[in-house]
Design a protein around this motif. Structure first.
Motif, PDB file in Angstrom:
ATOM      1  N   VAL A 127       0.837  -1.209   0.000  1.00 34.96           N
ATOM      2  CA  VAL A 127       0.000   0.000   0.000  1.00 34.96           C
ATOM      3  C   VAL A 127       0.869   1.255   0.000  1.00 34.96           C
ATOM      4  CG1 VAL A 127      -1.766   1.291   1.248  1.00 34.96           C
ATOM      5  CG2 VAL A 127      -1.888  -1.202   1.144  1.00 34.96           C
ATOM      6  N   PRO A 145      -0.071   3.492  -3.284  1.00 39.05           N
ATOM      7  CA  PRO A 145      -1.284   3.941  -2.586  1.00 39.05           C
ATOM      8  C   PRO A 145      -2.474   4.146  -3.517  1.00 39.05           C
ATOM      9  CG  PRO A 145       0.316   5.726  -2.752  1.00 39.05           C
ATOM     10  CD  PRO A 145       1.013   4.505  -3.220  1.00 39.05           C
ATOM     11  N   ARG A 174      -5.100  -2.443  -1.853  1.00 32.54           N
ATOM     12  CA  ARG A 174      -5.894  -2.010  -0.698  1.00 32.54           C
ATOM     13  C   ARG A 174      -7.084  -2.924  -0.459  1.00 32.54           C
ATOM     14  NH1 ARG A 174      -8.206   2.390  -2.009  1.00 32.54           N
ATOM     15  NH2 ARG A 174      -7.377   2.870  -4.064  1.00 32.54           N
ATOM     16  N   LEU A 195      -9.202  -0.857   2.329  1.00 26.92           N
ATOM     17  CA  LEU A 195      -8.645   0.412   2.815  1.00 26.92           C
ATOM     18  C   LEU A 195      -9.037   1.516   1.833  1.00 26.92           C
ATOM     19  CD1 LEU A 195      -6.852   2.011   4.765  1.00 26.92           C
ATOM     20  CD2 LEU A 195      -4.871   1.318   3.411  1.00 26.92           C
ATOM     21  N   HIS A 206      -9.245   4.891  -0.224  1.00 31.12           N
ATOM     22  CA  HIS A 206      -8.126   5.747  -0.630  1.00 31.12           C
ATOM     23  C   HIS A 206      -8.042   6.993   0.243  1.00 31.12           C
ATOM     24  CE1 HIS A 206      -5.953   8.748  -3.097  1.00 31.12           C
ATOM     25  NE2 HIS A 206      -5.238   7.686  -3.467  1.00 31.12           N
ATOM     26  N   THR A 214      -6.299   6.388   3.563  1.00 33.40           N
ATOM     27  CA  THR A 214      -4.953   5.824   3.537  1.00 33.40           C
ATOM     28  C   THR A 214      -3.975   6.799   4.184  1.00 33.40           C
ATOM     29  OG1 THR A 214      -5.441   4.610   1.514  1.00 33.40           O
ATOM     30  CG2 THR A 214      -3.128   4.885   2.081  1.00 33.40           C
ATOM     31  N   LEU A 240       1.042   3.961   8.101  1.00 31.87           N
ATOM     32  CA  LEU A 240       1.479   2.691   7.501  1.00 31.87           C
ATOM     33  C   LEU A 240       2.992   2.525   7.617  1.00 31.87           C
ATOM     34  CD1 LEU A 240      -0.811   2.644   4.331  1.00 31.87           C
ATOM     35  CD2 LEU A 240      -0.996   1.185   6.344  1.00 31.87           C
TER      36      LEU A 240
END
Length: 312
Positions: free
Chosen positions: A234, A238, A244, A281, A283, A286, A291
């Motif tokens: 991720v 991303p 995700r 997850l 966007h 995120t 992370l």
């Protein structure tokens, strides 16, 4: 090749005196089969021959008259007795030598066992010292983080209400786990509280997983490695939706993560949400900073041998 024929009467006399048949046969054959005295003298002269007790073999048999017996004189008896005594003494000395060697070997073996035991005890002592040191360091870090969080809460409350306490009060707060330079940075530029809290939750989640499965270190490491792959994918991609999404029914995911207490919870702390059969997850949710922190916590869990040993 055959065993040579010797005077049977002389051979019997020698055997009665205690000589083995091969030695008596060899002595009579090589002394000419003439008398007991000659045979005994030959035996004395050749007692150290390596083949003294090996039955001799010759090409041609010699026909010896075995009907005549020779008288055994006192001199012959003395020589024979002396020969047997020499043989007995020789065997006793050899037995004593072997016993000394065995005793020396037993002593050496005992010393080796003691040395191995000493090394094992020293290694155990060093491991215990390292473990206690690691426990103290983790306790110190934990206290520092609590103090840091308390100070951060104070700063956030002051910022929220628009009030600023005198600097001398701030200076009195001791942040044990940080240097003076780090304290200045904390006071000048506070970090968001939610990030610090979530990182602590992530770390505690992994500690709990490791403690609950402490008898399955191989599975624990495999779970950490798999979680790190999901997090890194991720971070690196991303905008790619496929990284995700995690299907909960995936057999590999079930084996490595879902079957471990705390595996799915760790991903949920990273922002993943349960939607049907998926962990997804969004966007817009995120958090790359979070992370990255999750990846650092996973790395620490895999590389620090004392991770999870302390309960918090």
């Amino acid at each position: 090749m055959a065993v040579p024929k010797v005077n049977e009467m002389l051979l019997q006399d020698l055997e009665e005196m205690g000589f083995p048949r091969p030695r008596a046969t060899r002595a009579l054959y090589y002394s000419g089969n003439k008398s007991l005295e000659d045979a005994i003298i030959w035996t004395i002269d050749h007692e150290n021959d390596p083949d003294i007790d090996v039955m001799p073999l010759v090409d041609v048999d010699i026909d010896i008259d075995s009907s005549q017996s020779f008288p055994i004189t006192e001199e012959i008896r003395i020589k024979a007795h002396k020969l047997r005594e020499q043989e007995r003494t020789k065997k006793e000395e050899e037995l004593k030598r072997l016993e000394r060697e065995r005793e020396k070997e037993r002593i050496q073996a005992g010393k080796r066992v003691l040395e191995v035991k000493r090394i094992a005890e020293e290694n155990e002592r060093q491991r215990n010292l390292a473990l206690r040191k690691a426990e103290k360091e983790e306790e110190k870090r934990a206290r520092g983080k609590v103090l840091q969080k308390l100070e951060q809460d104070k700063i956030n409350r002051r910022s929220k209400h628009g009030s600023i306490l005198p600097m001398e009060n701030v200076a009195n707060v001791r942040l044990e786990a940080t240097t003076l330079e780090q304290q200045d940075k904390i006071l000048q530029k506070p970090k968001p509280v939610y990030t610090t809290e979530k990182v602590d939750y992530l770390r505690e989640c992994l500690r709990s997983l490791k403690r609950k499965h402490q008898a399955e270190q191989g599975r624990v490491r495999k779970a950490f490695e798999t979680l790190l792959i999901y997090v890194r994918n991720v971070v690196k991609n991303p905008n790619n939706e496929k990284y995700r999404k995690i299907r909960l029914s995936n057999p590999l995911f079930q084996e490595r993560v879902a079957s471990m207490n705390g595996g799915v919870e760790f991903l949920e702390l990273c922002g993943f949400e349960r939607i049907g059969d998926l962990l997804y997850l969004p966007h817009e949710k995120t958090d790359i900073t979070l992370l990255n922190s999750a990846g650092a916590v996973l790395n620490s869990a895999m590389t620090n041998p004392f991770f999870g040993l302390l309960s918090t």
